[in-house]
Write a protein that holds these residues in place. Structure first.
Motif, PDB file in Angstrom:
ATOM      1  N   ARG A   1       0.864  -1.189   0.000  1.00 55.95           N
ATOM      2  CA  ARG A   1       0.000   0.000   0.000  1.00 55.95           C
ATOM      3  C   ARG A   1       0.899   1.237   0.000  1.00 55.95           C
ATOM      4  O   ARG A   1       1.872   1.308   0.748  1.00 55.95           O
ATOM      5  N   TRP A   2       0.572   2.215  -0.852  1.00 55.02           N
ATOM      6  CA  TRP A   2       1.264   3.510  -0.851  1.00 55.02           C
ATOM      7  C   TRP A   2       0.368   4.464  -0.090  1.00 55.02           C
ATOM      8  O   TRP A   2      -0.715   4.814  -0.535  1.00 55.02           O
ATOM      9  N   ASP A   3       0.811   4.859   1.086  1.00 51.63           N
ATOM     10  CA  ASP A   3      -0.029   5.662   1.971  1.00 51.63           C
ATOM     11  C   ASP A   3       0.777   6.786   2.589  1.00 51.63           C
ATOM     12  O   ASP A   3       1.946   6.965   2.282  1.00 51.63           O
ATOM     13  N   GLY A   4       0.135   7.551   3.448  1.00 51.75           N
ATOM     14  CA  GLY A   4       0.821   8.608   4.171  1.00 51.75           C
ATOM     15  C   GLY A   4       0.997   9.907   3.405  1.00 51.75           C
ATOM     16  O   GLY A   4       1.660  10.824   3.880  1.00 51.75           O
ATOM     17  N   VAL A   5       0.411  10.016   2.232  1.00 56.59           N
ATOM     18  CA  VAL A   5       0.513  11.243   1.436  1.00 56.59           C
ATOM     19  C   VAL A   5      -0.396  12.296   2.074  1.00 56.59           C
ATOM     20  O   VAL A   5      -1.589  12.072   2.236  1.00 56.59           O
ATOM     21  N   ARG A   6       0.188  13.444   2.426  1.00 59.69           N
ATOM     22  CA  ARG A   6      -0.586  14.478   3.112  1.00 59.69           C
ATOM     23  C   ARG A   6      -0.500  15.823   2.396  1.00 59.69           C
ATOM     24  O   ARG A   6      -0.456  16.875   3.014  1.00 59.69           O
ATOM     25  N   SER A   7      -0.491  15.771   1.097  1.00 56.07           N
ATOM     26  CA  SER A   7      -0.585  16.957   0.251  1.00 56.07           C
ATOM     27  C   SER A   7      -1.841  16.779  -0.595  1.00 56.07           C
ATOM     28  O   SER A   7      -2.029  15.732  -1.221  1.00 56.07           O
ATOM     29  N   TYR A   8      -2.697  17.799  -0.609  1.00 53.16           N
ATOM     30  CA  TYR A   8      -3.936  17.678  -1.374  1.00 53.16           C
ATOM     31  C   TYR A   8      -3.665  17.504  -2.864  1.00 53.16           C
ATOM     32  O   TYR A   8      -4.343  16.733  -3.541  1.00 53.16           O
ATOM     33  N   GLN A   9      -2.675  18.218  -3.392  1.00 56.14           N
ATOM     34  CA  GLN A   9      -2.390  18.098  -4.820  1.00 56.14           C
ATOM     35  C   GLN A   9      -1.874  16.693  -5.146  1.00 56.14           C
ATOM     36  O   GLN A   9      -2.318  16.080  -6.124  1.00 56.14           O
ATOM     37  N   ALA A  10      -0.971  16.155  -4.327  1.00 55.09           N
ATOM     38  CA  ALA A  10      -0.472  14.792  -4.543  1.00 55.09           C
ATOM     39  C   ALA A  10      -1.611  13.783  -4.384  1.00 55.09           C
ATOM     40  O   ALA A  10      -1.729  12.832  -5.162  1.00 55.09           O
ATOM     41  N   ARG A  11      -2.461  14.002  -3.391  1.00 51.17           N
ATOM     42  CA  ARG A  11      -3.625  13.129  -3.195  1.00 51.17           C
ATOM     43  C   ARG A  11      -4.534  13.147  -4.417  1.00 51.17           C
ATOM     44  O   ARG A  11      -5.022  12.110  -4.855  1.00 51.17           O
ATOM     45  N   ASN A  12      -4.745  14.328  -4.984  1.00 55.42           N
ATOM     46  CA  ASN A  12      -5.593  14.423  -6.172  1.00 55.42           C
ATOM     47  C   ASN A  12      -5.003  13.652  -7.339  1.00 55.42           C
ATOM     48  O   ASN A  12      -5.735  13.027  -8.113  1.00 55.42           O
ATOM     49  N   PHE A  13      -3.688  13.678  -7.477  1.00 56.28           N
ATOM     50  CA  PHE A  13      -3.049  12.872  -8.514  1.00 56.28           C
ATOM     51  C   PHE A  13      -3.279  11.384  -8.249  1.00 56.28           C
ATOM     52  O   PHE A  13      -3.564  10.619  -9.170  1.00 56.28           O
ATOM     53  N   MET A  14      -3.178  10.970  -6.989  1.00 58.49           N
ATOM     54  CA  MET A  14      -3.414   9.562  -6.655  1.00 58.49           C
ATOM     55  C   MET A  14      -4.832   9.140  -7.033  1.00 58.49           C
ATOM     56  O   MET A  14      -5.061   8.016  -7.474  1.00 58.49           O
ATOM     57  N   ARG A  15      -5.765  10.049  -6.875  1.00 55.01           N
ATOM     58  CA  ARG A  15      -7.154   9.744  -7.213  1.00 55.01           C
ATOM     59  C   ARG A  15      -7.377   9.613  -8.717  1.00 55.01           C
ATOM     60  O   ARG A  15      -8.399   9.099  -9.140  1.00 55.01           O
ATOM     61  N   GLN A  16      -6.412  10.057  -9.516  1.00 62.81           N
ATOM     62  CA  GLN A  16      -6.485   9.903 -10.971  1.00 62.81           C
ATOM     63  C   GLN A  16      -5.847   8.592 -11.442  1.00 62.81           C
ATOM     64  O   GLN A  16      -5.981   8.238 -12.616  1.00 62.81           O
ATOM     65  N   MET A  17      -5.158   7.908 -10.560  1.00 65.43           N
ATOM     66  CA  MET A  17      -4.454   6.686 -10.950  1.00 65.43           C
ATOM     67  C   MET A  17      -5.431   5.557 -11.245  1.00 65.43           C
ATOM     68  O   MET A  17      -6.504   5.481 -10.660  1.00 65.43           O
ATOM     69  N   ALA A  18      -4.997   4.689 -12.148  1.00 62.45           N
ATOM     70  CA  ALA A  18      -5.804   3.529 -12.518  1.00 62.45           C
ATOM     71  C   ALA A  18      -4.949   2.273 -12.431  1.00 62.45           C
ATOM     72  O   ALA A  18      -3.717   2.325 -12.611  1.00 62.45           O
ATOM     73  N   ASP A  19      -5.588   1.170 -12.170  1.00 59.17           N
ATOM     74  CA  ASP A  19      -4.930  -0.126 -12.140  1.00 59.17           C
ATOM     75  C   ASP A  19      -4.173  -0.316 -13.457  1.00 59.17           C
ATOM     76  O   ASP A  19      -4.737  -0.163 -14.534  1.00 59.17           O
ATOM     77  N   GLY A  20      -2.882  -0.591 -13.360  1.00 59.65           N
ATOM     78  CA  GLY A  20      -2.058  -0.819 -14.545  1.00 59.65           C
ATOM     79  C   GLY A  20      -1.169   0.351 -14.936  1.00 59.65           C
ATOM     80  O   GLY A  20      -0.247   0.185 -15.736  1.00 59.65           O
ATOM     81  N   ASP A  21      -1.421   1.555 -14.379  1.00 61.79           N
ATOM     82  CA  ASP A  21      -0.552   2.697 -14.666  1.00 61.79           C
ATOM     83  C   ASP A  21       0.861   2.391 -14.187  1.00 61.79           C
ATOM     84  O   ASP A  21       1.061   1.738 -13.156  1.00 61.79           O
ATOM     85  N   GLY A  22       1.852   2.908 -14.907  1.00 64.31           N
ATOM     86  CA  GLY A  22       3.240   2.743 -14.493  1.00 64.31           C
ATOM     87  C   GLY A  22       3.704   3.902 -13.635  1.00 64.31           C
ATOM     88  O   GLY A  22       3.180   5.013 -13.748  1.00 64.31           O
ATOM     89  N   PHE A  23       4.689   3.646 -12.763  1.00 63.50           N
ATOM     90  CA  PHE A  23       5.280   4.756 -12.005  1.00 63.50           C
ATOM     91  C   PHE A  23       6.759   4.525 -11.766  1.00 63.50           C
ATOM     92  O   PHE A  23       7.224   3.391 -11.695  1.00 63.50           O
ATOM     93  N   PHE A  24       7.475   5.642 -11.710  1.00 64.45           N
ATOM     94  CA  PHE A  24       8.868   5.611 -11.297  1.00 64.45           C
ATOM     95  C   PHE A  24       8.909   5.727  -9.784  1.00 64.45           C
ATOM     96  O   PHE A  24       8.227   6.568  -9.204  1.00 64.45           O
ATOM     97  N   PHE A  25       9.699   4.884  -9.159  1.00 64.42           N
ATOM     98  CA  PHE A  25       9.895   4.902  -7.705  1.00 64.42           C
ATOM     99  C   PHE A  25      11.126   5.764  -7.446  1.00 64.42           C
ATOM    100  O   PHE A  25      12.238   5.404  -7.813  1.00 64.42           O
ATOM    101  N   TYR A  26      10.916   6.909  -6.812  1.00 60.90           N
ATOM    102  CA  TYR A  26      11.956   7.900  -6.570  1.00 60.90           C
ATOM    103  C   TYR A  26      12.364   7.864  -5.104  1.00 60.90           C
ATOM    104  O   TYR A  26      11.508   7.995  -4.222  1.00 60.90           O
TER     105      TYR A  26
END
Length: 149
Positions: A25-50
């Motif tokens: 689980r990717w959790d603990g995000v406490r920025s509204y803008q970052a949270r809004n991006f998370m809400r746009q994610m879909a199963d299968g999207d790729g991401f870079f782990f930074y």
């Protein structure tokens, strides 16, 4: 397919941790803008782990989004460092997603190298003052970074 970049401090959660677990689980995000991006994610999207806030900040691996966003349970857990006292069983403004491990890079693509890449000049990550922990990555940026591995 949308692409993303998600930051984590490796002392807290690293690409090696995700590799060991396979899914987390990717959790603990406490920025509204970052949270809004998370809400746009879909199963299968790729991401870079930074990896951030470490000796060599940079892209350490690749993952895949494994769920759509759901209420972040750490926000309602008083024992969690991500507890938000404004949340309750009804109101929880924070989101989490599940992520899968795809690949650990042989070496971290360090931030100075990312900043020096002309194809990434518009990427929010390389902009001065950009501190978001979750951000979109364009398809061109995605392919430019993949070519840097």
């Amino acid at each position: 397919m949308p692409y993303w970049l998600m930051k984590s401090e490796p002392d807290e959660f690293s690409i090696q941790d995700l590799e060991r677990l396979g899914r987390s689980r990717w959790d603990g995000v406490r920025s509204y803008q970052a949270r809004n991006f998370m809400r746009q994610m879909a199963d299968g999207d790729g991401f870079f782990f930074y990896h951030s806030s470490c000796a060599t900040p940079g892209i350490a691996g690749i993952g895949r989004i494994a769920s759509t966003a759901y209420p972040d349970p750490t926000a309602t857990d008083p024992d969690s460092p991500y507890f938000d006292p404004r949340t309750n069983g009804v109101t929880n403004p924070w989101s989490a997603v599940d992520v899968d491990f795809v690949e650990s890079l042989r070496s971290v693509i360090a931030l100075p190298r990312l900043k020096a890449e002309p194809a990434l000049v518009q990427m929010p990550l390389v902009q001065k003052g950009s501190r978001l922990s979750v951000m979109p990555v364009s398809e061109d940026e995605w392919h430019a970074i993949l070519a840097m591995r």
